[in-house]
Design a protein around this motif. Structure first.
Motif, PDB file in Angstrom:
ATOM      1  N   SER A 221      29.409  35.983  47.499  1.00  0.00           N
ATOM      2  CA  SER A 221      29.547  37.397  47.131  1.00  0.00           C
ATOM      3  C   SER A 221      30.954  37.893  47.439  1.00  0.00           C
ATOM      4  CB  SER A 221      28.518  38.246  47.882  1.00  0.00           C
ATOM      5  OG  SER A 221      27.196  37.847  47.564  1.00  0.00           O
ATOM      6  N   ARG A 222      31.474  37.457  48.559  1.00  0.00           N
ATOM      7  CA  ARG A 222      32.841  37.833  48.935  1.00  0.00           C
ATOM      8  C   ARG A 222      33.843  37.298  47.916  1.00  0.00           C
ATOM      9  NH1 ARG A 222      35.883  34.682  52.848  1.00  0.00           N
ATOM     10  NH2 ARG A 222      37.733  35.795  53.584  1.00  0.00           N
ATOM     11  N   ALA A 223      33.665  36.034  47.517  1.00  0.00           N
ATOM     12  CA  ALA A 223      34.568  35.450  46.519  1.00  0.00           C
ATOM     13  C   ALA A 223      34.447  36.181  45.182  1.00  0.00           C
ATOM     14  CB  ALA A 223      34.238  33.970  46.344  1.00  0.00           C
ATOM     15  N   PHE A 224      33.231  36.598  44.826  1.00  0.00           N
ATOM     16  CA  PHE A 224      33.009  37.322  43.571  1.00  0.00           C
ATOM     17  C   PHE A 224      33.740  38.665  43.572  1.00  0.00           C
ATOM     18  CE2 PHE A 224      30.056  40.344  41.298  1.00  0.00           C
ATOM     19  CZ  PHE A 224      30.483  40.008  40.019  1.00  0.00           C
ATOM     20  N   LEU A 225      33.633  39.399  44.664  1.00  0.00           N
ATOM     21  CA  LEU A 225      34.309  40.694  44.745  1.00  0.00           C
ATOM     22  C   LEU A 225      35.825  40.530  44.684  1.00  0.00           C
ATOM     23  CD1 LEU A 225      32.218  42.614  47.439  1.00  0.00           C
ATOM     24  CD2 LEU A 225      32.037  42.707  44.951  1.00  0.00           C
ATOM     25  N   TYR A 226      36.343  39.528  45.385  1.00  0.00           N
ATOM     26  CA  TYR A 226      37.791  39.294  45.347  1.00  0.00           C
ATOM     27  C   TYR A 226      38.237  38.916  43.933  1.00  0.00           C
ATOM     28  CZ  TYR A 226      38.432  39.366  50.439  1.00  0.00           C
ATOM     29  OH  TYR A 226      38.522  39.748  51.747  1.00  0.00           O
ATOM     30  N   GLU A 227      37.460  38.040  43.276  1.00  0.00           N
ATOM     31  CA  GLU A 227      37.827  37.609  41.927  1.00  0.00           C
ATOM     32  C   GLU A 227      37.860  38.799  40.968  1.00  0.00           C
ATOM     33  OE1 GLU A 227      36.284  34.376  38.537  1.00  0.00           O
ATOM     34  OE2 GLU A 227      35.019  34.886  40.265  1.00  0.00           O
ATOM     35  N   PHE A 228      36.826  39.627  41.022  1.00  0.00           N
ATOM     36  CA  PHE A 228      36.756  40.788  40.139  1.00  0.00           C
ATOM     37  C   PHE A 228      37.891  41.766  40.429  1.00  0.00           C
ATOM     38  CE2 PHE A 228      35.353  44.991  38.880  1.00  0.00           C
ATOM     39  CZ  PHE A 228      34.720  44.776  37.657  1.00  0.00           C
ATOM     40  N   ALA A 229      38.093  42.061  41.716  1.00  0.00           N
ATOM     41  CA  ALA A 229      39.133  43.029  42.099  1.00  0.00           C
ATOM     42  C   ALA A 229      40.518  42.531  41.720  1.00  0.00           C
ATOM     43  CB  ALA A 229      39.055  43.310  43.596  1.00  0.00           C
ATOM     44  N   ASN A 230      40.762  41.240  41.865  1.00  0.00           N
ATOM     45  CA  ASN A 230      42.079  40.698  41.532  1.00  0.00           C
ATOM     46  C   ASN A 230      42.340  40.740  40.026  1.00  0.00           C
ATOM     47  OD1 ASN A 230      42.976  40.151  44.128  1.00  0.00           O
ATOM     48  ND2 ASN A 230      42.018  38.129  44.179  1.00  0.00           N
ATOM     49  N   ILE A 231      41.298  40.513  39.223  1.00  0.00           N
ATOM     50  CA  ILE A 231      41.468  40.629  37.777  1.00  0.00           C
ATOM     51  C   ILE A 231      41.842  42.059  37.404  1.00  0.00           C
ATOM     52  CG2 ILE A 231      40.238  40.572  35.570  1.00  0.00           C
ATOM     53  CD1 ILE A 231      38.650  38.197  36.597  1.00  0.00           C
ATOM     54  N   MET A 232      41.141  43.025  38.000  1.00  0.00           N
ATOM     55  CA  MET A 232      41.438  44.425  37.692  1.00  0.00           C
ATOM     56  C   MET A 232      42.815  44.827  38.211  1.00  0.00           C
ATOM     57  SD  MET A 232      38.978  45.266  35.873  1.00  0.00           S
ATOM     58  CE  MET A 232      39.701  46.883  35.608  1.00  0.00           C
ATOM     59  N   GLN A 233      43.178  44.320  39.382  1.00  0.00           N
ATOM     60  CA  GLN A 233      44.470  44.671  39.970  1.00  0.00           C
ATOM     61  C   GLN A 233      45.631  44.113  39.147  1.00  0.00           C
ATOM     62  OE1 GLN A 233      46.247  44.857  44.515  1.00  0.00           O
ATOM     63  NE2 GLN A 233      44.854  43.226  43.971  1.00  0.00           N
ATOM     64  N   ALA A 234      45.375  43.014  38.445  1.00  0.00           N
ATOM     65  CA  ALA A 234      46.432  42.364  37.669  1.00  0.00           C
ATOM     66  C   ALA A 234      46.697  43.058  36.339  1.00  0.00           C
ATOM     67  CB  ALA A 234      46.071  40.906  37.409  1.00  0.00           C
ATOM     68  N   GLN A 235      45.829  44.016  35.957  1.00  0.00           N
ATOM     69  CA  GLN A 235      46.022  44.703  34.677  1.00  0.00           C
ATOM     70  C   GLN A 235      47.151  45.711  34.785  1.00  0.00           C
ATOM     71  OE1 GLN A 235      44.287  43.333  32.115  1.00  0.00           O
ATOM     72  NE2 GLN A 235      43.764  42.052  33.870  1.00  0.00           N
ATOM     73  N   HIS A 236      48.094  45.620  33.841  1.00  0.00           N
ATOM     74  CA  HIS A 236      49.247  46.511  33.839  1.00  0.00           C
ATOM     75  C   HIS A 236      48.822  47.908  33.413  1.00  0.00           C
ATOM     76  CE1 HIS A 236      53.370  47.866  33.312  1.00  0.00           C
ATOM     77  NE2 HIS A 236      53.035  48.321  32.110  1.00  0.00           N
ATOM     78  N   HIS A 237      49.139  48.886  34.230  1.00  0.00           N
ATOM     79  CA  HIS A 237      48.834  50.277  33.889  1.00  0.00           C
ATOM     80  C   HIS A 237      50.137  51.042  33.702  1.00  0.00           C
ATOM     81  CE1 HIS A 237      47.070  54.227  33.701  1.00  0.00           C
ATOM     82  NE2 HIS A 237      47.786  54.619  34.747  1.00  0.00           N
ATOM     83  N   ARG A 238      50.267  51.680  32.560  1.00  0.00           N
ATOM     84  CA  ARG A 238      51.464  52.463  32.264  1.00  0.00           C
ATOM     85  C   ARG A 238      51.116  53.939  32.375  1.00  0.00           C
ATOM     86  NH1 ARG A 238      55.041  51.997  26.729  1.00  0.00           N
ATOM     87  NH2 ARG A 238      55.992  54.073  26.806  1.00  0.00           N
ATOM     88  N   ALA A 239      51.532  54.548  33.454  1.00  0.00           N
ATOM     89  CA  ALA A 239      51.261  55.976  33.661  1.00  0.00           C
ATOM     90  C   ALA A 239      52.191  56.817  32.806  1.00  0.00           C
ATOM     91  CB  ALA A 239      51.437  56.332  35.133  1.00  0.00           C
TER      92      ALA A 239
END
Length: 461
Positions: free
Chosen positions: A420-438
């Motif tokens: 479960s810990r690995a799953f949360l890290y994997e999901f969060a890292n994918i989202m964190q890697a998305q480029h956001h242009r404010a």
């Protein structure tokens, strides 16, 4: 509470599900010295073989009765007998698991009756266990075929008892189709940490974990030994992982009076806590082992770290019911919103508990429509979803079967505290890697005039 809907369309343009015979074959591959046998045409077997080999990157001993035009009309009993005889001569398996296909099911063959007569007549087959599961392609998906195969195995090989001879340190672990070899490894490690010995059925962590064997064999190498399957009657308890394993657990209870509990999910803090409390009761301890408590504390910390990247995220997921429920509830507990959920089979009671308004019985085309309507930010499905990911410009987290454009699918673990810990890290890292242009609009400011639009926006991430 979600309602299940089934859109009526003339065709499926982007298939999501894998067939029930393939699921049965995968379950049979979790038995040691086993060969799955498709009762149907060669094409059915070739299609399943391609999926299994591409996913596991291993040689898979999948065989066929090779029905042709004549045997399709006159019946395939002779093909079954000939196939068993040839497999015994060439590979000497201890177990042959037969799965039907749409061809033989549509014809309406009495395979159980034919098989019973064959085994009665051929005494030389006595040292090979032969099990049959009815798995037509047109009914259900991979999860359903797996479940039917496990039910057939326990029905045929777990003995009926009138008096209990209990091994208080042994528990039967019925593994659902959504569990990877890595998942099963983690669950067995967790069970053993309480001083209990798991009897895993089926155990693909021994046969499809990606190891190099000392020699070649035409049957599986690793998995649940055939001789151990009857010992499920002596287990103190049955742990069924996944709602689809409920019926198999009930069969063991009916035949051997072994109590059971179904864990619909073992991903996320609360579901794993429920499993750990059960293991504490079975082992008679008042406090979990230090290693388990440490793993739980690390999961809690991971949840704190990851929630910044999971809260409010709009998720679209397509998977078999057990996996759909497990991952969706885990993400929902972290604040994510399930905006699109598509599944492969209607044979599950889990939809009433799904953390969304609707579950669609459909394909990846339905997942695309749901993703667009719900403005999804991430997709969770198998490798066929890569085309959808490119079309929608959304990140794809690969889950389920098949995963053929990445290696190491057998090692992925998303269950227990560690998984479960690995799953949360994997999901969060994918989202964190998305480029956001404010843009200034994000802060309530007026839009930049068109003539100045070439100036870099502030707060780029």
């Amino acid at each position: 509470m979600a309602k299940l809907t089934h859109p009526k369309r003339a065709l499926s343009t982007m298939p999501l599900k894998s067939s029930a015979p393939l699921g049965a074959a995968l379950a049979y591959l979790g038995i040691d010295r086993a060969i799955p046998l498709f009762h149907g045409s060669q094409g059915c077997t070739a299609f399943a073989m391609v999926h299994l080999v591409r996913h596991f990157k291993e040689a898979v001993p999948l065989q066929t009765t090779a029905m042709n035009e004549v045997s399709t009309i006159l019946g395939g009993a002779d093909q079954i007998e000939e196939a068993i005889e040839n497999l015994r001569k060439k590979s000497a398996p201890e177990f042959i698991g037969i799965a039907s296909t749409a061809l033989t099911e549509t014809r309406g063959e009495d395979v159980p009756g034919d098989l019973r007569l064959i085994l009665q007549r051929r005494e030389d087959f006595a040292d090979t266990k032969v099990v049959y599961a009815s798995t037509p392609d047109f009914d259900g998906a991979l999860q359903d075929g797996w479940a039917k195969a496990v039910e057939a195995i326990v029905s045929d090989l777990v003995p009926r008892v009138t008096e209990r001879d209990v091994d208080l340190r042994q528990v039967t672990l019925l593994a659902g189709a959504h569990l990877t070899p890595g998942d099963i490894d983690e669950l067995t490690r967790l069970i053993r940490s309480f001083g209990l010995e798991p009897l895993v059925l089926p155990d693909i962590s021994g046969s499809l974990d990606g190891h190099v064997s000392d020699d070649w064999s035409g049957a599986t190498q690793g998995g649940t030994p055939v001789a151990r399957i009857p010992e499920a009657a002596r287990s103190a308890f049955t742990l069924a992982i996944g709602e689809s394993m409920r019926k198999a657990a009930q069969i063991i209870e009916d035949r051997a009076m072994v109590p059971y509990r179904v864990f619909q999910s073992v991903t996320g803090l609360k579901p794993v806590d429920a499993l750990v409390r059960t293991l504490m009761a079975l082992s008679g301890v008042a406090d979990p082992p230090p290693s388990v408590k440490r793993d739980r504390a690390r999961l809690v910390d991971a949840a704190l770290d990851a929630h910044f990247h999971t809260g409010g995220v709009r998720v679209a997921i397509g998977a078999d019911p057990d996996l759909l429920f497990s991952l969706s509830t885990a993400l929902s507990s972290m604040g994510a919103e399930i905006v699109a959920a598509v599944t492969t089979s209607q044979h599950s009671p889990l939809f009433d508990r799904m953390p969304c308004d609707e579950v669609v019985l459909g394909d990846l085309g339905d997942l695309r429509r749901g993703s667009e309507a719900g403005a999804a930010q991430i997709l969770l499905t198998h490798s066929h979803g890569r085309h959808l990911s490119e079309a929608l410009h959304l990140p794809l987290m690969r889950v389920g079967f098949p995963i053929f454009d990445r290696i190491g699918a057998q090692d992925v673990c998303r269950v227990g505290y560690r998984g479960s810990r690995a799953f949360l890290y994997e999901f969060a890292n994918i989202m964190q890697a998305q480029h956001h242009r404010a843009t200034p609009e994000d802060f309530g400011a007026a839009p930049i005039p068109e003539e100045f639009d070439h100036v870099p926006h502030i707060a780029r991430h």
